[in-house]
Design an enzyme around this catalytic site. Structure first.
Site, PDB file in Angstrom:
ATOM      1  NE  ARG A   1     -10.065   7.659  -2.217  1.00 29.24           N
ATOM      2  CZ  ARG A   1     -11.354   7.895  -2.081  1.00 29.24           C
ATOM      3  NH1 ARG A   1     -11.825   9.105  -2.242  1.00 29.24           N
ATOM      4  NH2 ARG A   1     -12.184   6.897  -1.792  1.00 29.24           N
TER       5      ARG A   1
ATOM      6  NE  ARG B   1      -4.095  -1.835   0.415  1.00 27.27           N
ATOM      7  CZ  ARG B   1      -5.226  -1.787   1.115  1.00 27.27           C
ATOM      8  NH1 ARG B   1      -5.528  -0.728   1.807  1.00 27.27           N
ATOM      9  NH2 ARG B   1      -6.054  -2.799   1.085  1.00 27.27           N
TER      10      ARG B   1
ATOM     11  CE1 TYR C   1     -12.940  -7.080   1.760  1.00 28.29           C
ATOM     12  CE2 TYR C   1     -11.472  -8.786   0.939  1.00 28.29           C
ATOM     13  CZ  TYR C   1     -11.708  -7.686   1.748  1.00 28.29           C
ATOM     14  OH  TYR C   1     -10.703  -7.214   2.551  1.00 28.29           O
TER      15      TYR C   1
ATOM     16  NE  ARG D   1      -7.355   5.004   2.850  1.00 29.67           N
ATOM     17  CZ  ARG D   1      -8.247   4.195   3.426  1.00 29.67           C
ATOM     18  NH1 ARG D   1      -9.456   4.642   3.694  1.00 29.67           N
ATOM     19  NH2 ARG D   1      -7.919   2.954   3.735  1.00 29.67           N
TER      20      ARG D   1
ATOM     21  CG  ASP E   1      -8.990  -2.949  -4.057  1.00 28.72           C
ATOM     22  OD1 ASP E   1      -8.289  -2.432  -3.184  1.00 28.72           O
ATOM     23  OD2 ASP E   1      -9.844  -3.821  -3.814  1.00 28.72           O
TER      24      ASP E   1
HETATM   25  O1  1CP Z   1      -0.053  -1.485  -2.519  1.00 25.88           O
HETATM   26  C1  1CP Z   1      -0.330  -0.541  -3.297  1.00 25.88           C
HETATM   27  O2  1CP Z   1       0.101   0.603  -3.170  1.00 25.88           O
HETATM   28  C2  1CP Z   1      -1.178  -0.876  -4.520  1.00 25.88           C
HETATM   29  C3  1CP Z   1      -2.582  -0.716  -4.416  1.00 25.88           C
HETATM   30  C4  1CP Z   1      -3.478  -1.649  -3.616  1.00 25.88           C
HETATM   31  C5  1CP Z   1      -3.379  -3.021  -3.321  1.00 25.88           C
HETATM   32  C6  1CP Z   1      -2.217  -3.956  -3.587  1.00 25.88           C
HETATM   33  C7  1CP Z   1      -4.716  -1.215  -3.120  1.00 25.88           C
HETATM   34  C8  1CP Z   1      -5.197   0.167  -3.212  1.00 25.88           C
HETATM   35  N1  1CP Z   1      -5.374  -2.297  -2.606  1.00 25.88           N
HETATM   36  C9  1CP Z   1      -4.578  -3.403  -2.698  1.00 25.88           C
HETATM   37  C10 1CP Z   1      -4.886  -4.783  -2.291  1.00 25.88           C
HETATM   38  C11 1CP Z   1      -6.056  -5.054  -1.422  1.00 25.88           C
HETATM   39  N2  1CP Z   1      -7.294  -4.462  -1.431  1.00 25.88           N
HETATM   40  C12 1CP Z   1      -6.081  -6.090  -0.464  1.00 25.88           C
HETATM   41  C13 1CP Z   1      -4.956  -7.081  -0.250  1.00 25.88           C
HETATM   42  C14 1CP Z   1      -3.849  -6.537   0.541  1.00 25.88           C
HETATM   43  C15 1CP Z   1      -4.147  -6.228   1.975  1.00 25.88           C
HETATM   44  O3  1CP Z   1      -4.497  -7.170   2.716  1.00 25.88           O
HETATM   45  O4  1CP Z   1      -3.990  -5.065   2.365  1.00 25.88           O
HETATM   46  C16 1CP Z   1      -7.341  -6.074   0.152  1.00 25.88           C
HETATM   47  C17 1CP Z   1      -7.826  -6.994   1.248  1.00 25.88           C
HETATM   48  C18 1CP Z   1      -8.105  -5.049  -0.471  1.00 25.88           C
HETATM   49  C19 1CP Z   1      -9.514  -4.696  -0.205  1.00 25.88           C
HETATM   50  C20 1CP Z   1      -9.639  -3.269   0.117  1.00 25.88           C
HETATM   51  N3  1CP Z   1      -9.658  -2.262  -0.810  1.00 25.88           N
HETATM   52  C21 1CP Z   1      -9.626  -2.677   1.387  1.00 25.88           C
HETATM   53  C22 1CP Z   1      -9.516  -3.423   2.708  1.00 25.88           C
HETATM   54  C23 1CP Z   1     -10.850  -3.669   3.285  1.00 25.88           C
HETATM   55  C24 1CP Z   1     -10.783  -4.634   4.458  1.00 25.88           C
HETATM   56  O5  1CP Z   1     -11.523  -5.611   4.432  1.00 25.88           O
HETATM   57  O6  1CP Z   1      -9.983  -4.392   5.383  1.00 25.88           O
HETATM   58  C25 1CP Z   1      -9.685  -1.287   1.203  1.00 25.88           C
HETATM   59  C26 1CP Z   1      -9.754  -0.227   2.255  1.00 25.88           C
HETATM   60  C27 1CP Z   1      -9.696  -1.063  -0.190  1.00 25.88           C
HETATM   61  C28 1CP Z   1      -9.641   0.248  -0.892  1.00 25.88           C
HETATM   62  C29 1CP Z   1      -8.280   0.658  -1.282  1.00 25.88           C
HETATM   63  N4  1CP Z   1      -7.480  -0.090  -2.115  1.00 25.88           N
HETATM   64  C30 1CP Z   1      -6.296   0.583  -2.332  1.00 25.88           C
HETATM   65  C31 1CP Z   1      -6.369   1.817  -1.593  1.00 25.88           C
HETATM   66  C32 1CP Z   1      -5.293   2.873  -1.578  1.00 25.88           C
HETATM   67  C33 1CP Z   1      -7.607   1.844  -0.943  1.00 25.88           C
HETATM   68  C34 1CP Z   1      -8.146   2.973  -0.103  1.00 25.88           C
HETATM   69  C35 1CP Z   1      -9.179   3.672  -0.903  1.00 25.88           C
HETATM   70  C36 1CP Z   1      -9.255   5.141  -0.712  1.00 25.88           C
HETATM   71  O7  1CP Z   1      -8.440   5.886  -1.261  1.00 25.88           O
HETATM   72  O8  1CP Z   1     -10.200   5.545  -0.025  1.00 25.88           O
END
Ligand code: 1CP
Length: 351
Positions: free
Chosen positions: A40, A27, A154, A31, A77
């Protein structure tokens, strides 16, 4: 095709000699960075950001402008696949991901198709191509997907969950329906990752964020076997180089031997095991990625440097270590602390 200027990450994944330990951060575009929040806001929503190749590339490169990172990761994502299957992904403000349609019974699973990555997911492939163009060979680009099991959580829960009762309930109540869902997801992920590789991803990672909630038996049957099937179906060479595959099951520390037997190149580790123990168990087979507790970044510069030094010393001699956090960086981390981390890895990692 441009030469890679910094291939430390790819070399360490293949356990080839490196001048210092490579580092990237799960990540890393996100944010905690004010410039990410600005882009964003300009994009509108998170999905609009993912679907605009120029903006997705802009945020992918933002952390590389601030820090001396050794890899970029595609900004997208894991939930793009369920969205492409027709579930309707959206992000309610401050609530995390949600789906308009939820999978509750076998009929729902039967109705699902396998998305064509160059059709329904063409925006992801466009982002990969644009990022490769904009990177100009600075560092390799990592593509990724969720694991079938993690995507299924999910799709059945309708979003994030606390106890995963619905998805585990379906697994125990109608295992055949769960297997059908996981088969469709495994096929979708294989096509999706191969399309990312064809578009220019130079390594790929499978995020099995929720595999650690399973029992040893159900982990093998409902998560690991499907990841193994994906790995067997992946294109493992492009542009004359091997494509490393990293497998990350959060909470999977007790199953490292089985994970290393899937044919992956490296394992992602969370912070609940010592990297030296992991190395003793599987280090002759795979590279290791990790594994600092993300919360260390709430500590002082001295604390961060000490923890980095400890992990690198604990890994010990030889190549095959890619430094990372044990899970994604938190949104309230001070961006200056990430610079302390990255610079400390390169300082203490010199062989
Ligand atoms: O790593 C990076 O910088 C690349 C971008 C990336 C990746 C690899 C994002 C951007 N998401 C992910 C993978 C992801 N998404 C995972 C697997 C990795 C992990 O466990 O962290 C999972 C479970 C998600 C699902 C997801 N998407 C969540 C988690 C929800 C939960 O159940 O806890 C969230 C908050 C998102 C949205 C998201 N995806 C990425 C970002 C930067 C965000 C935040 C969105 C925003 O800007 O509001």
């Amino acid at each position: 095709m441009v030469e890679l200027k910094n291939d430390r990450f790819l070399r360490a994944m293949l356990k080839q000699p490196v001048d210092t330990t490579p580092v990237w951060i799960m990540r890393q575009a996100g944010r905690y960075l004010p410039e990410y929040r600005a882009t964003r806001a300009k994009a509108g929503s998170f999905m609009d950001l993912c679907m605009n190749a120029d903006l997705a590339s802009e945020v992918t490169l933002q952390p590389l402008e601030r820090y001396d990172l050794d890899a970029a990761i595609l900004f997208s994502d894991i939930l793009t696949i369920p969205d492409a299957m027709g579930l309707g992904l959206y992000f309610a403000e401050g609530e995390g991901p949600r789906f308009k349609k939820v999978i509750t019974k076998r009929k729902d699973v039967e109705a699902l198709g396998v998305p064509d990555p160059e059709q329904e997911l063409s925006y992801v492939m466009n982002a990969v191509r644009t990022i490769r163009r904009d990177l100009k060979g600075r560092v390799p680009l990592i593509g990724f997907s969720g694991s079938p099991w993690t995507l299924a959580t999910y799709m059945v829960e309708g979003g994030s969950s606390k106890d995963f009762g619905r998805v585990k309930g379906m697994m125990y109540d109608d295992p055949a329906a769960m297997h059908l869902l996981l088969e469709k997801l495994a096929d979708s992920v294989t096509l999706y990752l191969n399309a990312q590789i064809a578009a220019g991803a130079q390594a790929v990672m499978i995020f099995d964020t929720w595999g650690g909630l399973l029992t040893p038996k159900t982990y093998k049957e409902f998560s690991l076997d499907y990841m193994q099937r994906i790995i067997s179906g992946l294109q493992r060479e492009a542009e004359g180089r091997e494509i490393p595959v990293t497998l990350f099951t959060k909470g999977g520390g007790q199953w490292l031997e089985a994970m290393a037997d899937t044919g992956c190149t490296g394992l992602g580790l969370d912070w609940t095991i010592n990297i030296s123990d992991a190395k003793k168990r599987v280090g002759d087979k795979v590279a290791l990625q990790g594994n600092m507790d993300p919360c260390v970044l709430y500590g002082s510069a001295d604390t961060i440097r000490q923890q980095v030094s400890d992990i690198i010393a604990d890994f010990g001699e030889g190549s095959g270590h890619v430094f990372n956090l044990g899970h994604g960086i938190h949104q309230h981390i001070d961006p200056d602390n990430v610079k302390v981390l990255v610079d400390a890895v390169h300082e203490f990692g010199q062989q």
